[in-house]
Design an enzyme around this catalytic site. Structure first.
Site, PDB file in Angstrom:
ATOM      1  N   HIS A   1       0.809  -1.224   0.030  1.00 54.62           N
ATOM      2  CA  HIS A   1      -0.038   0.015   0.053  1.00 54.62           C
ATOM      3  C   HIS A   1       0.689   1.316   0.089  1.00 54.62           C
ATOM      4  O   HIS A   1       0.350   2.260  -0.753  1.00 54.62           O
ATOM      5  CB  HIS A   1      -1.102  -0.109   1.141  1.00 54.62           C
ATOM      6  CG  HIS A   1      -2.445  -0.881   0.726  1.00 54.62           C
ATOM      7  ND1 HIS A   1      -2.321  -2.050   1.139  1.00 54.62           N
ATOM      8  CD2 HIS A   1      -3.414  -0.606  -0.074  1.00 54.62           C
ATOM      9  CE1 HIS A   1      -3.327  -2.543   0.631  1.00 54.62           C
ATOM     10  NE2 HIS A   1      -3.986  -1.742  -0.037  1.00 54.62           N
TER      11      HIS A   1
ATOM     12  N   GLU B   1     -11.756 -10.092  -5.632  1.00 57.75           N
ATOM     13  CA  GLU B   1     -10.461 -10.202  -5.297  1.00 57.75           C
ATOM     14  C   GLU B   1     -10.020 -11.437  -4.686  1.00 57.75           C
ATOM     15  O   GLU B   1      -9.077 -11.423  -3.996  1.00 57.75           O
ATOM     16  CB  GLU B   1      -9.854  -8.919  -4.591  1.00 57.75           C
ATOM     17  CG  GLU B   1     -10.671  -8.371  -3.251  1.00 57.75           C
ATOM     18  CD  GLU B   1     -10.352  -6.959  -2.855  1.00 57.75           C
ATOM     19  OE1 GLU B   1      -9.206  -6.633  -2.963  1.00 57.75           O
ATOM     20  OE2 GLU B   1     -10.982  -6.714  -1.877  1.00 57.75           O
TER      21      GLU B   1
ATOM     22  N   ASP C   1      -4.981  -8.252  -4.786  1.00 51.94           N
ATOM     23  CA  ASP C   1      -5.307  -9.276  -3.927  1.00 51.94           C
ATOM     24  C   ASP C   1      -5.862 -10.620  -4.572  1.00 51.94           C
ATOM     25  O   ASP C   1      -5.352 -11.785  -4.401  1.00 51.94           O
ATOM     26  CB  ASP C   1      -6.514  -9.065  -2.913  1.00 51.94           C
ATOM     27  CG  ASP C   1      -6.203  -8.105  -1.766  1.00 51.94           C
ATOM     28  OD1 ASP C   1      -4.911  -8.407  -1.180  1.00 51.94           O
ATOM     29  OD2 ASP C   1      -6.799  -7.148  -1.419  1.00 51.94           O
TER      30      ASP C   1
ATOM     31  N   CYS D   1      -9.766  -2.334 -10.789  1.00 55.08           N
ATOM     32  CA  CYS D   1      -9.050  -1.390  -9.875  1.00 55.08           C
ATOM     33  C   CYS D   1      -7.781  -1.707  -9.380  1.00 55.08           C
ATOM     34  O   CYS D   1      -7.448  -0.667  -8.745  1.00 55.08           O
ATOM     35  CB  CYS D   1     -10.192  -0.829  -9.067  1.00 55.08           C
ATOM     36  SG  CYS D   1     -10.568  -1.782  -7.888  1.00 55.08           S
TER      37      CYS D   1
HETATM   38  C1  PEP Z   1      -6.805  -5.001  -4.990  1.00 53.22           C
HETATM   39  O1  PEP Z   1      -6.821  -5.876  -4.074  1.00 53.22           O
HETATM   40  O2  PEP Z   1      -6.361  -5.126  -6.082  1.00 53.22           O
HETATM   41  C2  PEP Z   1      -7.367  -3.528  -4.642  1.00 53.22           C
HETATM   42  C3  PEP Z   1      -7.673  -2.555  -5.486  1.00 53.22           C
HETATM   43  O3  PEP Z   1      -7.440  -3.171  -3.347  1.00 53.22           O
HETATM   44  P1  PEP Z   1      -6.167  -3.007  -2.435  1.00 53.22           P
HETATM   45  O4  PEP Z   1      -5.077  -2.714  -3.088  1.00 53.22           O
HETATM   46  O5  PEP Z   1      -6.632  -1.567  -1.535  1.00 53.22           O
HETATM   47  O6  PEP Z   1      -6.168  -4.331  -1.416  1.00 53.22           O
HETATM   48 MG    MG Z   2      -7.647  -5.504  -2.249  1.00 52.13          MG
END
Ligand code: PEP
Ligand code: MG
Length: 543
Positions: free
Chosen positions: A190, A432, A456, A503
């Site tokens: 993140h 995910e 994920d 996303c």
């Molecule tokens: C993902 O898992 O691809 C996602 C967009 O959510 P995050 O990266 O916040 O887990």
């Molecule tokens: Mg995610």
């Protein structure tokens, strides 16, 4: 001159002086026995004097810039530091336990902070964070190894840290940070995502090369290739300055794409949206002319706070984003805390496998009061723009039905209270987990859209931790197993008449754009700085 090779996590070239930051937490503060207790007490008194002097200077300069009311906090910090209950407790720890001043300050700070956190009075509860603040200031003053923290950066600098937790990255002033370097981390951790959102070049996962960095070194950071050059010679420096200028030139040329739609030569339109974590990121979304917001990671609101953000606080944040986006769709994801995104006030116990544990929708469905507060804020904000809501980490139809039923109750409450909301805003889920893919035919009948979280989904499909740089090459969102998962989801979505977007970070991978267009992905949501490049990529396709 030395060359280090890490993982390029956010594109761009930065050249500047290095500041090594050390965060102060339980993992970093060691309890060390001391022989000479009077000398340790003397160190403590000296540090207190220096810290009070420094706070006085901060107070006086803040007074000039922001006035009496906003500078009072530093006076409060001075008073706390001089408070005999607090400081006496630190002294006693050194004296009785014969331990180093750093650990005595840290342990006492945590103890007092906990006491404040449990007080009835809201003002006093707010002081819990201040005690931690002054304890950190004391430790940074006591020991030069802790001198710099992410919260103490005042000049333009390249920041290096062993690891950057999302809760720390949110404290960073993007105006001051030229680039990030980290020992840990991977492309889809993140902190890397946040660096991309802020448009700051980053290289992560430097691993055993990390100790070769020293405070004050001049460095070149290439966030595209992952290369870091320490103390470059004049020739290298000149070459990188040229590359930096060329990169800026390419970014300027992309501006021509502004105002156009992402339509392939064969007439297929793909919506290109942006991902954000904070209402302030909307400026970047508008600057880069995204069609909308495809993922607002709402948990960052929770991570910037000392306690759960209230309904009002959340409502005004969501409303601000919707109003600024002026009728363009904004997809807000309900909170996805847990795993690497922790907040101290949720007080979650350490888990063996946090990515497989108590996180995201599992917390929301368990802690209903939190979920209801967030859904009320979201539904109320829906009256101010084009809102869509989605739920993270879904694994079953039952979960989705439960989420929808809480949302219906919330809408009913709001109607009863005569509070306005848009009755039919879209509701979707993040796909995910492999379970969501396998159940996508059934899930599609429950909702309005799918948004595939490839970060994920890649981690769970390939059983490869997204945070672990040792297996960075296994974590591959182009792996055919992941691509098949995506194709299956899109197919099942189409059969049920709903749209599918992506996303996760691989939405921005232009090597996959043609594949996405061919299988019928309708929306791609990427970091704001990648929007224009992706639009141009789509415009060049003949699918
Ligand atoms: C993902 O898992 O691809 C996602 C967009 O959510 P995050 O990266 O916040 O887990
Ligand atoms: Mg995610």
């Amino acid at each position: 001159m030395q060359k280090l090779a890490g993982i390029g996590a956010s594109k761009g070239i930065a050249i500047g002086k290095l500041t090594i930051c050390v965060s102060i937490d339980d993992n970093n503060i060691e309890k060390i026995p001391v022989q000479d207790v009077p000398a340790e007490l003397e160190r403590l008194e000296n540090a207190k004097r220096l810290a009070v002097d420094a706070l006085n200077a901060v107070y006086l300069s803040a007074l000039k810039r922001v006035g009496e009311k906003n500078s009072m906090i530093f006076q409060i910090h001075i008073m706390m530091l001089q408070d005999e209950d607090f400081f006496g407790a630190i002294r006693n720890r050194v004296r009785e336990n014969k331990v180093n001043a750093e650990s005595a300050v840290w342990e006492t700070g945590k103890e007092f902070s906990n006491i404040f956190a449990q007080m009835e009075d809201e003002y006093m509860r707010g002081r819990a964070a201040d005690v931690i603040d002054i304890s950190k200031r004391m430790i940074r003053t006591l020991n030069p190894a802790y001198a710099n923290g992410l919260d103490t950066i005042t000049e333009h600098t390249v920041v290096a840290a062993a690891d950057l937790m999302p809760s720390e990255t949110v404290q960073i002033d993007p105006e001051k940070v030229l680039a990030f370097l980290t020992r840990e981390g991977s492309k889809s951790s993140h902190s890397a995502i946040l660096a991309r959102t802020l448009g700051i070049p980053a290289v992560v996962g430097l691993a055993e090369q990390y100790p070769r960095l020293a405070d004050g070194d001049e460095v070149i950071v290439d966030g595209g290739t992952g290369e870091v050059i320490v103390r470059p010679d004049a020739e290298t420096l000149a070459a990188y300055r040229r590359m930096q200028a060329e990169y800026e030139q390419r970014r300027r040329e992309l501006q021509q794409v502004r105002g156009t739609k992402a339509v392939t030569k064969t007439g297929i339109e793909i919506e290109i949206n942006a991902n954000i974590g904070h209402p302030g990121d909307v400026e970047k979304v508008l600057e880069n002319d995204a069609d909308g917001i495809g993922l607002f990671r709402s948990e960052f609101l929770y991570m910037e706070n000392n306690t759960f953000p209230s309904e009002e606080q959340q409502f005004s944040a969501y409303r601000a984003v919707l109003e600024k986006m002026d009728g363009k769709r904004v997809i807000i994801r309900t909170l996805d805390l847990g795993a690497d995104k922790q907040v101290p006030y949720l007080d979650l116990p350490k888990e063996e496998n946090p990515a497989l544990g108590y996180r995201a929708i599992r917390i929301s469905l368990d802690r209903r009061e939190l979920f209801v507060t967030q859904l009320r804020a979201l539904a109320r904000a829906s009256a101010f723009g084009r809102l869509a809501v989605m739920f993270p980490m879904i694994i079953s139809v039952d979960e989705v039905r439960e989420c929808k039923s809480v949302l219906e109750q919330v809408k009913q409450q709001l109607s009863d209270e005569n509070i306005a909301f848009a009755p039919d805003f879209e509701v979707g889920i993040m796909v995910e987990t492999p379970a969501a893919v396998m159940m996508s035919a059934e899930l599609a009948r429950e909702i309005d859209f799918f948004s595939i979280g490839t970060n994920d989904l890649t981690q769970y499909t390939l059983a490869a931790d997204r945070m672990n740089h040792k297996i960075a090459d296994l974590f591959d969102s182009r792996n055919p197993a992941v691509l098949r998962m995506i194709e299956m989801t899109v197919e099942n979505g189409k059969k049920a008449g709903i749209w599918t977007g992506i996303c996760g970070e691989s939405a921005a991978d232009t090597a996959l754009t043609e594949f996405y267009a061919r299988i019928g992905v309708r929306e791609l949501s990427v970091t704001p700085s990648a929007v224009l490049e992706l639009k141009r990529e789509v415009q060049q396709l003949s699918v």
